[in-house]
Design a protein around this motif. Sequence first.
Motif, PDB file in Angstrom:
ATOM      1  N   TYR A  75      16.018  -1.866  16.114  1.00  0.00           N
ATOM      2  CA  TYR A  75      16.501  -0.709  15.265  1.00  0.00           C
ATOM      3  C   TYR A  75      18.126  -1.305  15.037  1.00  0.00           C
ATOM      4  O   TYR A  75      18.255  -1.090  14.016  1.00  0.00           O
ATOM      5  CB  TYR A  75      16.257   0.282  16.167  1.00  0.00           C
ATOM      6  N   VAL A  76      18.853  -1.307  16.270  1.00  0.00           N
ATOM      7  CA  VAL A  76      20.294  -1.925  16.024  1.00  0.00           C
ATOM      8  C   VAL A  76      20.594  -2.850  14.931  1.00  0.00           C
ATOM      9  O   VAL A  76      21.444  -3.087  14.124  1.00  0.00           O
ATOM     10  CB  VAL A  76      21.036  -1.747  17.483  1.00  0.00           C
ATOM     11  N   ILE A  77      19.644  -3.963  15.474  1.00  0.00           N
ATOM     12  CA  ILE A  77      19.951  -5.272  14.609  1.00  0.00           C
ATOM     13  C   ILE A  77      19.660  -5.164  13.039  1.00  0.00           C
ATOM     14  O   ILE A  77      20.469  -5.588  12.336  1.00  0.00           O
ATOM     15  CB  ILE A  77      19.021  -6.312  15.170  1.00  0.00           C
ATOM     16  N   ILE A  78      18.598  -4.789  12.838  1.00  0.00           N
ATOM     17  CA  ILE A  78      18.092  -4.320  11.437  1.00  0.00           C
ATOM     18  C   ILE A  78      19.172  -3.311  10.729  1.00  0.00           C
ATOM     19  O   ILE A  78      19.521  -3.618   9.445  1.00  0.00           O
ATOM     20  CB  ILE A  78      16.630  -3.910  11.328  1.00  0.00           C
ATOM     21  N   ASN A  79      19.635  -2.321  11.547  1.00  0.00           N
ATOM     22  CA  ASN A  79      20.574  -1.390  11.138  1.00  0.00           C
ATOM     23  C   ASN A  79      21.743  -2.043  10.663  1.00  0.00           C
ATOM     24  O   ASN A  79      22.243  -1.813   9.505  1.00  0.00           O
ATOM     25  CB  ASN A  79      20.618  -0.289  12.105  1.00  0.00           C
ATOM     26  N   GLY A  80      22.194  -2.938  11.517  1.00  0.00           N
ATOM     27  CA  GLY A  80      23.451  -3.544  11.267  1.00  0.00           C
ATOM     28  C   GLY A  80      23.494  -4.532  10.140  1.00  0.00           C
ATOM     29  O   GLY A  80      24.345  -4.473   9.458  1.00  0.00           O
ATOM     30  N   ILE A  81      22.257  -5.270  10.234  1.00  0.00           N
ATOM     31  CA  ILE A  81      22.171  -6.344   8.773  1.00  0.00           C
ATOM     32  C   ILE A  81      22.302  -5.474   7.542  1.00  0.00           C
ATOM     33  O   ILE A  81      22.715  -5.938   6.346  1.00  0.00           O
ATOM     34  CB  ILE A  81      20.801  -7.074   9.148  1.00  0.00           C
ATOM     35  N   VAL A  82      21.201  -4.580   7.516  1.00  0.00           N
ATOM     36  CA  VAL A  82      21.137  -3.774   6.270  1.00  0.00           C
ATOM     37  C   VAL A  82      22.415  -3.164   6.045  1.00  0.00           C
ATOM     38  O   VAL A  82      22.791  -2.901   4.659  1.00  0.00           O
ATOM     39  CB  VAL A  82      19.930  -2.732   6.405  1.00  0.00           C
ATOM     40  N   ALA A  83      23.190  -2.503   6.832  1.00  0.00           N
ATOM     41  CA  ALA A  83      24.417  -1.640   6.496  1.00  0.00           C
ATOM     42  C   ALA A  83      25.495  -2.602   6.108  1.00  0.00           C
ATOM     43  O   ALA A  83      26.229  -2.438   4.980  1.00  0.00           O
ATOM     44  CB  ALA A  83      24.873  -0.840   7.621  1.00  0.00           C
ATOM     45  N   LEU A  84      25.241  -3.955   6.565  1.00  0.00           N
ATOM     46  CA  LEU A  84      26.332  -5.133   6.083  1.00  0.00           C
ATOM     47  C   LEU A  84      26.246  -5.390   4.862  1.00  0.00           C
ATOM     48  O   LEU A  84      27.119  -5.475   4.086  1.00  0.00           O
ATOM     49  CB  LEU A  84      26.358  -5.907   7.045  1.00  0.00           C
ATOM     50  N   PHE A  85      24.949  -5.683   4.193  1.00  0.00           N
ATOM     51  CA  PHE A  85      24.355  -5.990   3.109  1.00  0.00           C
ATOM     52  C   PHE A  85      24.619  -4.940   2.000  1.00  0.00           C
ATOM     53  O   PHE A  85      25.395  -5.467   1.093  1.00  0.00           O
ATOM     54  CB  PHE A  85      23.096  -6.454   3.230  1.00  0.00           C
ATOM     55  N   ALA A  86      24.527  -3.497   2.387  1.00  0.00           N
ATOM     56  CA  ALA A  86      24.998  -2.596   1.472  1.00  0.00           C
ATOM     57  C   ALA A  86      26.108  -2.320   1.275  1.00  0.00           C
ATOM     58  O   ALA A  86      26.528  -2.103   0.036  1.00  0.00           O
ATOM     59  CB  ALA A  86      24.218  -1.307   2.157  1.00  0.00           C
ATOM     60  N   GLY A  87      26.920  -2.569   2.345  1.00  0.00           N
ATOM     61  CA  GLY A  87      28.451  -2.499   2.270  1.00  0.00           C
ATOM     62  C   GLY A  87      28.955  -3.420   1.155  1.00  0.00           C
ATOM     63  O   GLY A  87      29.816  -3.161   0.224  1.00  0.00           O
ATOM     64  N   ILE A  88      28.640  -4.763   1.283  1.00  0.00           N
ATOM     65  CA  ILE A  88      29.146  -5.637   0.505  1.00  0.00           C
ATOM     66  C   ILE A  88      28.750  -5.400  -1.117  1.00  0.00           C
ATOM     67  O   ILE A  88      29.336  -5.609  -1.925  1.00  0.00           O
ATOM     68  CB  ILE A  88      28.638  -7.117   0.947  1.00  0.00           C
ATOM     69  N   LEU A  89      27.317  -5.026  -1.102  1.00  0.00           N
ATOM     70  CA  LEU A  89      26.877  -4.858  -2.634  1.00  0.00           C
ATOM     71  C   LEU A  89      27.672  -3.796  -3.190  1.00  0.00           C
ATOM     72  O   LEU A  89      27.797  -3.938  -4.449  1.00  0.00           O
ATOM     73  CB  LEU A  89      25.397  -4.681  -2.609  1.00  0.00           C
ATOM     74  N   SER A  90      27.692  -2.772  -2.462  1.00  0.00           N
ATOM     75  CA  SER A  90      28.471  -1.422  -2.986  1.00  0.00           C
ATOM     76  C   SER A  90      30.142  -1.842  -3.209  1.00  0.00           C
ATOM     77  O   SER A  90      30.425  -1.490  -4.408  1.00  0.00           O
ATOM     78  CB  SER A  90      28.611  -0.387  -1.658  1.00  0.00           C
ATOM     79  N   GLY A  91      30.408  -2.761  -2.708  1.00  0.00           N
ATOM     80  CA  GLY A  91      31.819  -3.213  -2.992  1.00  0.00           C
ATOM     81  C   GLY A  91      31.798  -4.076  -4.377  1.00  0.00           C
ATOM     82  O   GLY A  91      32.798  -3.682  -5.113  1.00  0.00           O
ATOM     83  N   ILE A  92      30.949  -4.779  -4.465  1.00  0.00           N
ATOM     84  CA  ILE A  92      30.660  -5.467  -5.571  1.00  0.00           C
ATOM     85  C   ILE A  92      30.732  -4.493  -6.855  1.00  0.00           C
ATOM     86  O   ILE A  92      31.226  -4.712  -7.877  1.00  0.00           O
ATOM     87  CB  ILE A  92      29.610  -6.471  -5.544  1.00  0.00           C
ATOM     88  N   PHE A  93      29.843  -3.714  -6.877  1.00  0.00           N
ATOM     89  CA  PHE A  93      29.515  -2.576  -7.795  1.00  0.00           C
ATOM     90  C   PHE A  93      30.450  -1.745  -8.084  1.00  0.00           C
ATOM     91  O   PHE A  93      31.075  -1.535  -9.203  1.00  0.00           O
ATOM     92  CB  PHE A  93      28.300  -1.599  -7.497  1.00  0.00           C
ATOM     93  N   ALA A  94      31.180  -1.245  -6.796  1.00  0.00           N
ATOM     94  CA  ALA A  94      32.470  -0.257  -7.246  1.00  0.00           C
ATOM     95  C   ALA A  94      33.570  -0.891  -7.795  1.00  0.00           C
ATOM     96  O   ALA A  94      34.095  -0.490  -8.728  1.00  0.00           O
ATOM     97  CB  ALA A  94      32.805   0.053  -6.032  1.00  0.00           C
ATOM     98  N   THR A  95      33.703  -2.387  -7.357  1.00  0.00           N
ATOM     99  CA  THR A  95      34.830  -3.218  -8.102  1.00  0.00           C
ATOM    100  C   THR A  95      34.460  -3.379  -9.656  1.00  0.00           C
ATOM    101  O   THR A  95      35.422  -3.211 -10.518  1.00  0.00           O
ATOM    102  CB  THR A  95      35.080  -4.447  -7.288  1.00  0.00           C
TER     103      THR A  95
END
Length: 453
Positions: A355-375
């Motif tokens: 759960y922690v591993i999947i959570n961390g990977i998904v959160a990291l990917f979502a954060g990067i994608l969010s930054g690209i969209f927001a920029t």
Amino acid sequence: GYSVIYFTAFQLFDILSNGVFEKDSDAIAAHQNIFDCDLLIIDDLGTELSNSFTTSQLFLCVNERILRQKSTIISTNLNLEQIADIYSERTLSRISIIFLPIAIYFDYRNPYIFIFVVSIYSLFSPFVGSVWMIIMMEIINKEERGSYFGKRNFFSSMSVGLYMLLYGYLLDISNQRQGYFLLTLAMAIFSLFTLVLFFYHYVPEIENENEVKLSFKEVLKDKNFMVYLRYVSIWVFTWEFIKPSFEYYRVKILGANPVFLSQVGAITSVLLMTMYMIYGKASDRYGNRRVLEIGAKLTIIYVLCYIFMTPDNYKPTILIIGILEGVAFAAINICFFNLLLEVSKTPADVYIALYVIINGIVALFAGILSGIFATFFSANYIMIFGEKFYLIKIIFIIGLFLRIFSIYQLSKIEVFYKRINYKNVILKSPKYIRDGLGNVIRTRVEKQKNRKE
């Protein structure tokens, strides 16, 4: 003048050891000087003989000096992995927070300092949380987890509410740098204080050392857990994808005042405190999935509020969002992890690790994608029917559909689930609530009669 003490790591731990185990006045005085001096320099950390005593003493030394607002400089040839191995992840994750107030106080503008702090904390913090969850599984009975987490989160929300008020007023002072320094200093002190408490946390003994261990392959074959993991992945991705844009939109684009936001945050905390107690009992009675569905569905309205928020209506809308946040996220915060514990089989350590591993990977990917969209979108807008439509709301719309899809995935998890009979809930509620609802119904009936006449 200022008092400065220099020690090699070996000398430091020798004096700390003498101060603990020796009772002569010289040893006690030398020990006390370590905590009282204005600047302590520890040279070549890691060259000492490492054991549980040196690990705990390093933390206690650094923590005590932070509490006394004393400066400490540490030099070492160890890399981050070696520090984590020797002095434990929980020490490293907490100590990393210390760099924030130091960087602000000395006005370091290098962004990599802040990236370093956040990265270290984000990397090791989940491991501490997962270990704590495993401990709670052993301590708290399954039937009482909802009530326990309701009480635990009640006090957690109380502290969050007070901190939110402090946050708003400190960021509204004329000297913003001073405000940020005081906030991060409070974060550093309380982070280290939680580490002290964690050292004294009760950890039950393992009763059966020959207990069968599950492998990742076996856990991945658990269909019900995989459905839960799919739901969690979508939910976490959605939240990490849209959350930064929420703050950017209301603070940067709409210019919401920090004091106003902190006051709304305090209201949210009061609601959270109240709802935690209610949802805690409800989850034990009706099931974690049932209560979680209530909170998840309310967050759809939460996202819609951001979509329809404009410069003209943002204050009442933010207030409505604060109320929804208190009612919805109380259910989510209690039942999200309880549901994990419910779908996990014994032993649960591999389930939680996955759960922690999947959570961390998904959160990291979502954060990067969010930054690209927001920029890309930033504060850009287009005119629709004479009104500004900020393009950042496209992120909110994507998040809305992902939220709806995550609720569909939640409904497929097979766990204890009992439908709520709202009629019985009202009848069993306190008399003043029943009377209040009765008055509301009677008033509406009378108004309808008057309109017909």
